[in-house]
Design a protein around this motif. Structure first.
Motif, short mmCIF file in Angstrom:
data_model
loop_
_atom_site.label_atom_id
_atom_site.label_comp_id
_atom_site.label_asym_id
_atom_site.label_seq_id
_atom_site.Cartn_x
_atom_site.Cartn_y
_atom_site.Cartn_z
N LEU A 32 0.87 -1.18 0.00
CA LEU A 32 0.00 0.00 0.00
C LEU A 32 0.90 1.22 0.00
O LEU A 32 1.93 1.25 0.70
CB LEU A 32 -0.93 -0.01 1.21
N GLN A 33 0.53 2.18 -0.80
CA GLN A 33 1.38 3.37 -0.97
C GLN A 33 0.55 4.62 -0.73
O GLN A 33 -0.66 4.62 -0.95
CB GLN A 33 1.96 3.38 -2.39
N TRP A 34 1.22 5.67 -0.33
CA TRP A 34 0.60 6.99 -0.20
C TRP A 34 1.32 7.97 -1.11
O TRP A 34 2.56 7.95 -1.21
CB TRP A 34 0.66 7.47 1.25
N TYR A 35 0.50 8.81 -1.75
CA TYR A 35 1.02 9.82 -2.68
C TYR A 35 0.44 11.17 -2.29
O TYR A 35 -0.65 11.27 -1.72
CB TYR A 35 0.59 9.51 -4.11
N LEU A 46 5.11 9.12 -1.54
CA LEU A 46 5.53 9.47 -0.20
C LEU A 46 6.14 8.29 0.54
O LEU A 46 7.24 8.37 1.10
CB LEU A 46 4.35 10.00 0.62
N ILE A 47 5.40 7.18 0.56
CA ILE A 47 5.82 6.07 1.40
C ILE A 47 5.12 4.80 0.95
O ILE A 47 4.01 4.85 0.43
CB ILE A 47 5.52 6.39 2.89
N LEU A 48 5.79 3.69 1.11
CA LEU A 48 5.26 2.38 0.74
C LEU A 48 5.36 1.46 1.95
O LEU A 48 6.39 1.45 2.64
CB LEU A 48 6.07 1.80 -0.43
N ILE A 49 4.31 0.71 2.20
CA ILE A 49 4.32 -0.26 3.27
C ILE A 49 3.92 -1.61 2.69
O ILE A 49 2.92 -1.71 1.96
CB ILE A 49 3.42 0.18 4.45
N ARG A 50 4.70 -2.63 2.97
CA ARG A 50 4.42 -3.95 2.41
C ARG A 50 3.37 -4.66 3.25
O ARG A 50 3.14 -4.33 4.41
CB ARG A 50 5.71 -4.76 2.34
N SER A 51 2.78 -5.68 2.66
CA SER A 51 1.67 -6.36 3.32
C SER A 51 2.09 -7.06 4.60
O SER A 51 1.25 -7.32 5.48
CB SER A 51 1.02 -7.38 2.37
N ASN A 52 3.38 -7.35 4.75
CA ASN A 52 3.84 -8.01 5.97
C ASN A 52 4.39 -7.01 7.00
O ASN A 52 4.96 -7.41 8.02
CB ASN A 52 4.91 -9.05 5.66
N GLU A 53 4.23 -5.73 6.73
CA GLU A 53 4.66 -4.70 7.67
C GLU A 53 3.45 -4.09 8.35
O GLU A 53 2.35 -4.05 7.78
CB GLU A 53 5.46 -3.61 6.94
N ARG A 54 3.65 -3.58 9.54
CA ARG A 54 2.53 -3.00 10.30
C ARG A 54 2.66 -1.50 10.47
O ARG A 54 1.66 -0.79 10.62
CB ARG A 54 2.43 -3.66 11.67
N GLU A 55 3.89 -1.02 10.44
CA GLU A 55 4.09 0.42 10.65
C GLU A 55 5.38 0.83 9.95
O GLU A 55 6.33 0.07 9.88
CB GLU A 55 4.19 0.72 12.16
N LYS A 56 5.36 2.07 9.45
CA LYS A 56 6.54 2.59 8.79
C LYS A 56 6.62 4.09 9.01
O LYS A 56 5.59 4.77 9.06
CB LYS A 56 6.50 2.27 7.30
N HIS A 57 7.84 4.60 9.12
CA HIS A 57 8.04 6.02 9.36
C HIS A 57 8.94 6.59 8.27
O HIS A 57 9.84 5.93 7.77
CB HIS A 57 8.71 6.25 10.71
N SER A 58 8.66 7.84 7.93
CA SER A 58 9.55 8.57 7.04
C SER A 58 9.42 10.04 7.39
O SER A 58 8.42 10.68 7.08
CB SER A 58 9.17 8.33 5.57
N GLY A 59 10.43 10.57 8.08
CA GLY A 59 10.36 11.96 8.50
C GLY A 59 9.15 12.21 9.38
O GLY A 59 8.97 11.56 10.40
N ARG A 60 8.28 13.13 8.97
CA ARG A 60 7.08 13.45 9.75
C ARG A 60 5.90 12.55 9.40
O ARG A 60 4.79 12.77 9.87
CB ARG A 60 6.69 14.91 9.51
N LEU A 61 6.13 11.56 8.56
CA LEU A 61 5.07 10.67 8.13
C LEU A 61 5.13 9.35 8.91
O LEU A 61 6.19 8.80 9.13
CB LEU A 61 5.18 10.35 6.64
N ARG A 62 3.95 8.89 9.29
CA ARG A 62 3.84 7.57 9.91
C ARG A 62 2.67 6.86 9.24
O ARG A 62 1.56 7.38 9.19
CB ARG A 62 3.61 7.68 11.40
N VAL A 63 2.94 5.68 8.74
CA VAL A 63 1.90 4.88 8.08
C VAL A 63 1.71 3.59 8.86
O VAL A 63 2.68 2.97 9.28
CB VAL A 63 2.29 4.56 6.62
N THR A 64 0.47 3.22 9.05
CA THR A 64 0.16 1.93 9.64
C THR A 64 -0.66 1.12 8.65
O THR A 64 -1.35 1.67 7.78
CB THR A 64 -0.62 2.07 10.96
#
Lengths: 116, 115
Positions: A32-35, A46-64
């Protein structure tokens, strides 16, 4: 449709506040990706999170990512006026069993306005 | 980052005429995509390519054809333009060896108006 759906459709906050956008999707995904899209411009990854990941950070961005609920959230901390843009979630899924062809489908976006 | 250029940036054309939009990349990335963006619909995939002469349809391919005779160029043709094809068209590439490992890079878009 495999399309993700963002919520809310529009969000208005003050500079310095946090912004949270949510995305729900319907079927199994590879990632899943955010643009971000500024008015009149192309989309920026902006950021990509794989299906086996639960959380990811990039600078001021946090994706779950919660694959059991088929949902994701994007948190932008300490927002700035320059963060004003539309934000899209996109889901990648495989088109064939061999895993060589993929489709990236987009939601309709969340319009974020950050007021100075 | 791969250079990705779309041309033209703006075009006004008449109903019934053929139109070709060009997407050019400066590196030899395998995967290229054409999307259209319309209010209320987000981005929708028209066609995609996974190599020279290897193309396939997306979700809104009716009325469109594509060609990829060289790695660097992916052409989108509206065979007979209609007003419903008024839209902003975006080309995108996957810079990773597989789309599984990285996001897409988008061009600046072509704003097409069919009158």
């Amino acid at each position: 449709s495999q399309q993700g759906e963002e919520d809310p459709q529009a969000l208005s906050i003050q500079e310095g506040e946090n912004a949270t956008m949510n995305c729900s999707y319907k079927t199994s995904i590879n990632n899943l990706q955010w643009y971000r899209q500024n008015s009149g411009r192309g989309l920026v990854h902006l950021i990509l999170i794989r299906s086996n990941e639960r959380e990811k950070h990039s600078g001021r961005l946090r994706v779950t990512l919660d694959t059991s609920k088929k949902s994701s959230s994007l948190l932008i901390t300490a927002s700035r006026a320059a963060d004003t843009a539309s934000y899209f979630c996109a889901t990648l899924y495989s088109l064939n069993s061999g895993g060589s062809n993929y489709k990236l489908t987009f939601g309709k976006g969340t319009l974020l306005t950050v007021n100075p | 980052d791969a250079g990705i250029t779309q041309s033209p940036r703006h075009k006004v054309t008449e109903t019934g005429t053929p139109v070709t939009l060009r997407c050019h990349q400066t590196e030899n990335h395998r995967y290229m995509y054409w999307y259209r963006q319309d209010p209320g619909h987000g981005l929708r995939l028209i066609h995609y390519s996974y190599g020279v002469k290897d193309t396939d349809k997306g979700e809104v391919s009716d009325g469109y054809s594509v060609s990829r005779s060289k790695t660097e160029d992916f052409l989108l043709t509206l065979e007979s333009a209609t007003s419903s094809q008024t839209s902003v068209y975006f080309c995108a590439i996957s810079e990773s060896l597989s789309p599984r490992w990285g996001g897409y890079t988008f061009g600046s878009g072509t704003r097409l108006t069919v009158v």
